[in-house]
Design a protein around this motif. Structure first.
Motif, short mmCIF file in Angstrom:
data_model
loop_
_atom_site.label_atom_id
_atom_site.label_comp_id
_atom_site.label_asym_id
_atom_site.label_seq_id
_atom_site.Cartn_x
_atom_site.Cartn_y
_atom_site.Cartn_z
N ARG A 1 0.83 -1.21 0.00
CA ARG A 1 0.00 0.00 0.00
C ARG A 1 0.86 1.26 0.00
O ARG A 1 0.55 2.23 -0.67
CB ARG A 1 -0.90 0.03 1.23
N GLU B 1 1.70 12.15 5.95
CA GLU B 1 0.32 12.64 5.79
C GLU B 1 -0.25 12.33 4.41
O GLU B 1 -1.42 12.64 4.14
CB GLU B 1 0.27 14.14 6.06
N ARG B 2 0.55 11.70 3.55
CA ARG B 2 0.03 11.31 2.23
C ARG B 2 -1.17 10.39 2.44
O ARG B 2 -1.11 9.42 3.19
CB ARG B 2 1.11 10.58 1.43
N THR B 3 -2.25 10.69 1.80
CA THR B 3 -3.48 9.94 2.00
C THR B 3 -3.55 8.75 1.06
O THR B 3 -3.30 8.86 -0.14
CB THR B 3 -4.71 10.86 1.77
N LEU B 4 -3.92 7.61 1.63
CA LEU B 4 -4.14 6.39 0.86
C LEU B 4 -5.58 5.96 1.09
O LEU B 4 -6.12 6.11 2.18
CB LEU B 4 -3.18 5.29 1.33
N VAL B 5 -6.18 5.41 0.08
CA VAL B 5 -7.55 4.92 0.20
C VAL B 5 -7.49 3.46 0.66
O VAL B 5 -6.82 2.63 0.04
CB VAL B 5 -8.30 5.04 -1.15
N ASP C 1 -14.85 2.98 1.89
CA ASP C 1 -13.45 3.34 1.74
C ASP C 1 -13.13 4.47 2.71
O ASP C 1 -13.99 5.31 3.01
CB ASP C 1 -13.15 3.80 0.31
N ARG C 2 -11.89 4.47 3.20
CA ARG C 2 -11.44 5.52 4.11
C ARG C 2 -10.17 6.14 3.57
O ARG C 2 -9.34 5.47 2.95
CB ARG C 2 -11.13 4.95 5.50
N ASP C 3 -9.99 7.44 3.82
CA ASP C 3 -8.74 8.13 3.55
C ASP C 3 -7.87 7.98 4.78
O ASP C 3 -8.24 8.44 5.86
CB ASP C 3 -8.99 9.61 3.25
N VAL C 4 -6.72 7.31 4.62
CA VAL C 4 -5.86 7.00 5.75
C VAL C 4 -4.46 7.56 5.49
O VAL C 4 -3.87 7.29 4.44
CB VAL C 4 -5.78 5.47 5.97
N PRO C 5 -3.90 8.33 6.43
CA PRO C 5 -2.54 8.83 6.26
C PRO C 5 -1.52 7.69 6.27
O PRO C 5 -1.68 6.70 6.99
CB PRO C 5 -2.33 9.75 7.46
#
Length: 168
Positions: free
Chosen positions: A59, A102-106, A114-118
């Protein structure tokens, strides 16, 4: 570059390696033993630790280890040891470069959304996940009457000479 995380990830690999070393001396029945409240058998939990770690790494980097495959049958202890070494090297290389925590991963969540997760949360999960499931393995070992290794960070530091004894 990410010096503060290097020891954390090296401890993670070291602790899993300590349990793999214990597993080398177990019978087939012991390797497949489980107790209520744990993830599953010792060997299945070791595979779960490593395959999940490969998933977190994939990921974060977009680079999937060639051995990683969801739903794959549980590999042998020798294969697991090879995968552990591979993941340790991958994390070392990953931590050599700066990364944006802090880059967001789905991430697909268990609730179906789905969640936006750092990225920093995924790194934290990689470490937490290993600790939690190593504790499960220790619970199974204890239920079998098999002594468990000391897996704490202080134990890692002493074993790897990251906590040098003062001579004066």
């Amino acid at each position: 570059m990410n010096d503060g995380l290097v020891d954390a990830f090296r401890h993670n690999a070291w602790a899993t390696g300590e349990l793999l070393a214990v597993a080398q001396n177990l019978t087939e029945d012991q390797l497949h033993a489980t107790v209520p409240g744990t993830y599953g058998s010792i060997i299945d939990t070791l595979w779960h630790i490593l395959s999940s770690e490969a998933s977190y790494y994939t990921r974060l980097t977009g680079n999937r280890p060639p051995w990683y495959q969801r739903g794959r049958e549980t590999p042998s202890l020798a294969e697991l040891a090879t995968y552990l070494d591979d993941m340790a090297q991958r994390w070392d290389r990953f931590l050599e470069e700066p990364f944006d925590a802090e880059r967001t991963l789905v991430v697909a969540w268990e609730d179906g959304f789905d969640r936006d997760v750092p990225a920093g949360v995924i790194l934290a999960q990689a470490l937490h996940h290993g600790n939690e499931h190593r504790a499960h393995i220790c619970t199974v070992l204890t239920s079998l009457g098999i002594p468990t290794p000391d897996l704490g960070v202080w134990d890692y530091a002493e074993a790897t000479d990251r906590a040098k004894r003062r001579t004066s």
